[in-house]
Design a protein around this motif. Structure first.
Motif, PDB file in Angstrom:
ATOM      1  N   GLY A  44       7.097   8.411   6.125  1.00 25.33           N
ATOM      2  CA  GLY A  44       7.093   9.597   6.556  1.00 25.33           C
ATOM      3  C   GLY A  44       5.837  10.141   5.717  1.00 25.33           C
ATOM      4  N   SER A 139       6.749  22.709   3.576  1.00 20.26           N
ATOM      5  CA  SER A 139       6.499  22.222   2.710  1.00 20.26           C
ATOM      6  C   SER A 139       5.311  23.139   2.835  1.00 20.26           C
ATOM      7  CB  SER A 139       5.977  20.866   2.306  1.00 20.26           C
ATOM      8  OG  SER A 139       5.034  20.369   1.815  1.00 20.26           O
TER       9      SER A 139
ATOM     10  N   PHE B 154       3.251  14.743  -1.226  1.00 22.62           N
ATOM     11  CA  PHE B 154       3.968  14.640  -1.538  1.00 22.62           C
ATOM     12  C   PHE B 154       4.336  15.863  -0.892  1.00 22.62           C
ATOM     13  CE2 PHE B 154       5.201  11.990  -4.849  1.00 22.62           C
ATOM     14  CZ  PHE B 154       3.614  11.156  -5.587  1.00 22.62           C
ATOM     15  N   VAL B 155       5.727  15.877  -0.338  1.00 26.67           N
ATOM     16  CA  VAL B 155       6.612  16.641   0.658  1.00 26.67           C
ATOM     17  C   VAL B 155       7.391  17.727  -0.488  1.00 26.67           C
ATOM     18  CG1 VAL B 155       8.046  17.723   2.751  1.00 26.67           C
ATOM     19  CG2 VAL B 155       5.867  15.826   2.637  1.00 26.67           C
ATOM     20  N   TYR B 156       6.922  19.157  -0.274  1.00 25.60           N
ATOM     21  CA  TYR B 156       8.033  20.143  -1.463  1.00 25.60           C
ATOM     22  C   TYR B 156       8.894  20.143  -0.881  1.00 25.60           C
ATOM     23  CZ  TYR B 156       8.817  24.469  -4.158  1.00 25.60           C
ATOM     24  OH  TYR B 156       8.841  25.276  -5.418  1.00 25.60           O
ATOM     25  N   HIS B 158      13.602  22.339  -1.354  1.00 25.18           N
ATOM     26  CA  HIS B 158      14.152  23.585  -2.247  1.00 25.18           C
ATOM     27  C   HIS B 158      15.216  22.579  -1.788  1.00 25.18           C
ATOM     28  CE1 HIS B 158      10.864  26.290  -0.873  1.00 25.18           C
ATOM     29  NE2 HIS B 158      10.466  26.766  -2.546  1.00 25.18           N
ATOM     30  N   THR B 159      15.612  21.749  -2.803  1.00 20.64           N
ATOM     31  CA  THR B 159      17.316  21.439  -3.126  1.00 20.64           C
ATOM     32  C   THR B 159      18.028  22.658  -3.446  1.00 20.64           C
ATOM     33  OG1 THR B 159      16.067  21.373  -5.064  1.00 20.64           O
ATOM     34  CG2 THR B 159      16.246  19.407  -3.811  1.00 20.64           C
ATOM     35  N   ASN B 212      19.653  15.113  -4.189  1.00 21.63           N
ATOM     36  CA  ASN B 212      18.751  15.665  -2.894  1.00 21.63           C
ATOM     37  C   ASN B 212      17.737  15.581  -2.638  1.00 21.63           C
ATOM     38  OD1 ASN B 212      21.344  17.581  -4.364  1.00 21.63           O
ATOM     39  ND2 ASN B 212      21.326  17.677  -2.127  1.00 21.63           N
ATOM     40  N   THR B 215      17.116  11.628  -1.611  1.00 21.79           N
ATOM     41  CA  THR B 215      17.498  11.557   0.656  1.00 21.79           C
ATOM     42  C   THR B 215      15.729  12.041   1.452  1.00 21.79           C
ATOM     43  OG1 THR B 215      18.204  14.129   1.197  1.00 21.79           O
ATOM     44  CG2 THR B 215      19.985  12.907  -0.195  1.00 21.79           C
ATOM     45  N   PHE B 216      15.098  13.153   0.385  1.00 18.86           N
ATOM     46  CA  PHE B 216      14.672  13.357   1.118  1.00 18.86           C
ATOM     47  C   PHE B 216      13.016  11.769   1.427  1.00 18.86           C
ATOM     48  CE2 PHE B 216      13.803  17.528   3.685  1.00 18.86           C
ATOM     49  CZ  PHE B 216      14.835  17.938   3.393  1.00 18.86           C
ATOM     50  N   ALA B 217      13.108  11.735   0.068  1.00 24.85           N
ATOM     51  CA  ALA B 217      12.338  10.489  -0.112  1.00 24.85           C
ATOM     52  C   ALA B 217      12.159   9.717   0.818  1.00 24.85           C
ATOM     53  CB  ALA B 217      12.287   9.968  -2.113  1.00 24.85           C
ATOM     54  N   LEU B 218      13.473   9.478   0.636  1.00 25.43           N
ATOM     55  CA  LEU B 218      13.686   8.308   1.798  1.00 25.43           C
ATOM     56  C   LEU B 218      13.489   8.642   3.414  1.00 25.43           C
ATOM     57  CD1 LEU B 218      17.005   7.153  -0.267  1.00 25.43           C
ATOM     58  CD2 LEU B 218      14.445   6.000  -0.037  1.00 25.43           C
ATOM     59  N   ALA B 219      13.023   9.876   3.537  1.00 27.51           N
ATOM     60  CA  ALA B 219      12.820  10.085   4.900  1.00 27.51           C
ATOM     61  C   ALA B 219      10.790  10.785   4.566  1.00 27.51           C
ATOM     62  CB  ALA B 219      13.227  11.121   4.533  1.00 27.51           C
ATOM     63  N   PHE B 220      10.157  10.543   3.996  1.00 24.87           N
ATOM     64  CA  PHE B 220       9.367  11.217   3.515  1.00 24.87           C
ATOM     65  C   PHE B 220       8.309  10.788   2.499  1.00 24.87           C
ATOM     66  CE2 PHE B 220      11.079  15.598   5.287  1.00 24.87           C
ATOM     67  CZ  PHE B 220      10.193  15.650   6.350  1.00 24.87           C
ATOM     68  N   ARG B 221       9.050   9.328   2.073  1.00 20.76           N
ATOM     69  CA  ARG B 221       8.591   8.233   1.114  1.00 20.76           C
ATOM     70  C   ARG B 221       8.215   9.357  -0.490  1.00 20.76           C
ATOM     71  NH1 ARG B 221       4.801   4.129   2.004  1.00 20.76           N
ATOM     72  NH2 ARG B 221       3.579   3.667   0.131  1.00 20.76           N
ATOM     73  N   ALA B 252       9.560   7.033  -2.711  1.00 21.98           N
ATOM     74  CA  ALA B 252       9.866   5.069  -2.397  1.00 21.98           C
ATOM     75  C   ALA B 252       9.011   4.210  -2.269  1.00 21.98           C
ATOM     76  CB  ALA B 252      10.298   5.921  -0.266  1.00 21.98           C
ATOM     77  N   LEU B 420      22.511   6.778   1.615  1.00 21.72           N
ATOM     78  CA  LEU B 420      21.429   5.741   1.668  1.00 21.72           C
ATOM     79  C   LEU B 420      20.774   4.495   1.370  1.00 21.72           C
ATOM     80  CD1 LEU B 420      19.670   8.927  -0.884  1.00 21.72           C
ATOM     81  CD2 LEU B 420      19.656   8.960   1.746  1.00 21.72           C
TER      82      LEU B 420
END
Lengths: 463, 463
Positions: A44, A139, B154-156, B158-159, B212, B215-221, B252, B420
């Protein structure tokens, strides 16, 4: 040992040559024979995977060989350069730990899925190549916008999301309430008693932060907003969402020319920043989403944007001999087909169209001397059409009030907006950029639902 | 000639010595005799004003001498160093243009106004010293947060703001609807027919982007959110607003210790960045708002934050001999008085309290081996109390489902959140920082209404 992220291995590969490193991530593919196997691992942190080579002397070789896709693992191994392979290096595993086994019904198997299907698994789609690229670019572009404005001394303002002012476009607003919909309190006339609501009056979700933004521009000179905005439009197109993010800069002591200059500089800055900071993602988009993408973006960055008045633009369209679905004449709102003709066929570069007829533009735009047009400017780009709408604001109290009267607006609702014109009015201007619009432009994605993490559109509020 | 902003004159004074410069801004004060006069001019680019000296040979000397406060003007003049004065330089005006005359009933006259009064003129208060400082610091702190996370990869995200999931705290949510409240469609049982609503179901404003975000942390860490959140709490305190901004990082392959490390690094980064980039504003706050401010912030930046388990913290409180309004015993939710005692009296520095009783914490927090506590950690700081709440998340599907059953949560509503845990679960953690909370801490402002541009609280949705 301390873990490391894949991005760092790609960025400083030589530093790690022959070193033991520890990685954690998710398995994208596994291939294995009886003697050895390969895993494509993604953590990721980076668009690309790392190839992990593992051999049958691993204690858990059998389980590793059969790992379902998307299982999470940790790997300790030696980084070896692989100058003869497609990938620049690989990891020779010494030790592998299975963190979380995925189930075999994982919906994102290696085959290609339709974008429509992927929307139904918005919680998993960022693990696919396409959405990994889209949402990292989202991002990076967001950061580029902050960086652009902060470096120029603009103050970032959080304008309110819940608004009690019944501004333009009220018909398309979402109502915000804490009233019990099963038991709405009513007054003696049978009308909703909004005094019982949370804010003591009717409130909606904002459609624009501009009017609030102006109050801050007249204190800080240069400000910008960057936040969510809402439209309750019942339209089911590839370009409209009910919830989207907008950037709205506002500048005091700035006229329409200054406005266009800042808009042009901003668009170029965002594109340059994304191309520099997401080269792998941009390469992916050019390869798999939109073949002309890089050429188009490079062209934009290197062009001086054109400027043409609305009146001239209409003349060009009238004379061009093109057959349009919507006929052209002075006074019409330009349609996407017109905008695209101008920017793609005629000017072949991004253009600002300025001085629009006042009747198709908002009340707060500054009246020109001709009595027919206002100092508005829209930016049109090849491939998309309008991407930015801006204007100089009417700073003259009497002219503004007359226009509001003409349009039947209730001046009391705007008391604070009008007061700005009483206490130190200045020439000022601003514009609005739809964040998703520019993301579609940057990535080549053609549906707004595919550049928003969890899109909200008519009938859709999943996740 | 090309204009320049006051900030630049202060930052590069010597470069402009003896030069002609052009400024535009708003008049803060005017004093004038028959022969010459002084104007304190502020253009919003900088906290401090510039002194403009003008003489009676100006054509419009008389009008300039009588300018109402907050009028906007442009000045061309020579920059002269004034080593013997309070201010480092002044502008000897050669030409002055009145851009916009203010009216004499301008509400922000030079005398001090109460913060309560200034809230009623939220459109003008950013022109006062206090709010000029507050809202510039708000902007700089927001940027510091983006910078901190982006520099760490870190990836920003928008939830979504509008949410269809009926998550925790549903009782305190705002309803979002396009139904006509005067004419609510009902089904045959007389209940609201939400299928007729914009999204085809009931929707609310989000209270947190965390689920939400996971879900992104489990893709982008490593990801973070930074957006508005909402509470329809009917509480009228100095610390609660209905609309506020939250930062929610999620990582993650990170446990509770990693979580606390990132939180500590972030808080220190924000404070350092603001002290470096808003020195004039911070000096103002120390002088006029909160005398102990700089000392407190310096102490925080230079301390290693303490870490104490909830159980130990309760023992400290039980033994300390202090009389608390809310009696202390294991199992209670710590009140502000307890939090402040721990951080101010006992530890005398910021502390993390970790491993809270599971019954006072959310369902998604990871169960500890003891069967009684969860891996949660709150950061308490002197002068405020809790500023951050975080936890390791329950990644084990069966444990999570059992806890949801125990609490009577409907698992179907969380299908994607549970998935997840099926497809590559990992240890992961995150926390939430209330943006206004840290702004109050940074500025010494004691009411949340005074750090939000246009605050929304019970009964208040003006502007």
């Amino acid at each position: 040992m301390e873990g490391i992220v894949i991005k760092q291995l790609y960025r400083e590969t030589e530093k790690f040559e022959g070193q033991m490193v520890k990685l954690s991530g998710w398995v994208r593919t596994v291939r294995a024979s009886n003697a050895f196997g390969f895993i494509e691992l993604n953590d990721g942190s980076f668009f690309k995977n790392v190839q992990v080579v593992f051999e049958s002397d691993l204690e858990n070789y059998k389980e590793i060989s059969k790992l379902p896709i998307s299982s999470s693992i940790s790997v300790e191994g030696i980084l070896e350069l692989t100058p003869d392979s497609k990938q620049p290096f690989e990891i020779k595993a010494k030790n592998m730990i299975i963190e979380g086994l995925s189930q075999s019904d994982y919906p994102l198997q290696k085959k290609r899925h339709s974008l429509e299907y992927l929307r139904t698994i918005a919680h998993l789609r960022p693990r696919s190549n396409t959405f990994s690229a889209v949402f990292r670019v989202r991002s990076i572009a967001a950061y580029a916008i902050h960086k652009f404005f902060q470096e120029r001394g603009f103050v970032y303002v959080h304008t309110p999301i819940i608004t009690g002012s019944d501004a333009e476009g009220a018909g398309e607003m979402f109502r915000v309430t804490t009233l019990d919909l099963n038991n709405i309190p009513k007054d003696e006339k049978g009308v909703v008693d909004t005094s019982k609501d949370f804010f003591g009056k009717a409130t909606n979700l904002t459609v624009s932060g501009q009017l609030n933004g102006e109050t801050f521009a007249l204190a800080f000179r240069d400000i910008y907003t960057f936040g969510p905005t809402f439209r309750a439009e019942n339209s089911n197109t590839a370009r409209h969402a009910a919830e989207f993010w907008m950037i709205e800069p506002e500048m005091a002591f700035a006229d329409l020319n200054d406005d266009m200059e800042v808009a042009e500089a901003m668009v170029k800055y965002i594109i340059n920043y994304v191309m520099e900071n997401a080269p792998e993602e941009m390469e992916f988009f050019s390869k798999f989403i939109d073949a002309g993408l890089m050429e188009r973006l490079n062209h934009v960055v290197n062009s001086e944007f054109g400027r043409v008045s609305y009146t001239e633009a209409v003349e060009i369209l009238e004379k061009c001999g093109e057959k349009f679905e919507y006929p052209v004449k002075w006074g019409i709102d330009l349609q996407t087909e017109h905008e695209r003709y101008l920017t793609e066929q005629h000017f072949k570069k991004p253009i600002f169209v300025y001085n629009y007829p006042k009747d198709i533009k908002a009340f707060y735009m500054r009246a020109n001397e001709d009595g027919k047009t206002v100092a508005a400017a829209d930016l049109l780009v090849p491939g998309v059409g309008e991407i930015i709408g801006g204007s100089q604001r009417e700073e003259r109290l009497k002219v503004l009030e007359a226009r509001m009267d003409e349009l039947g607006l209730n001046k009391e609702d705007y008391w604070w907006y009008l007061e700005l014109r009483k206490y130190g009015e200045t020439v000022h201007s601003g514009f609005g950029l739809g964040f998703e619009r520019i993301l579609m432009y940057l990535t080549g994605m053609s549906n707004i639902r595919d550049v928003i993490p969890f899109p909200r559109t008519t009938g859709t509020s999943e996740f």
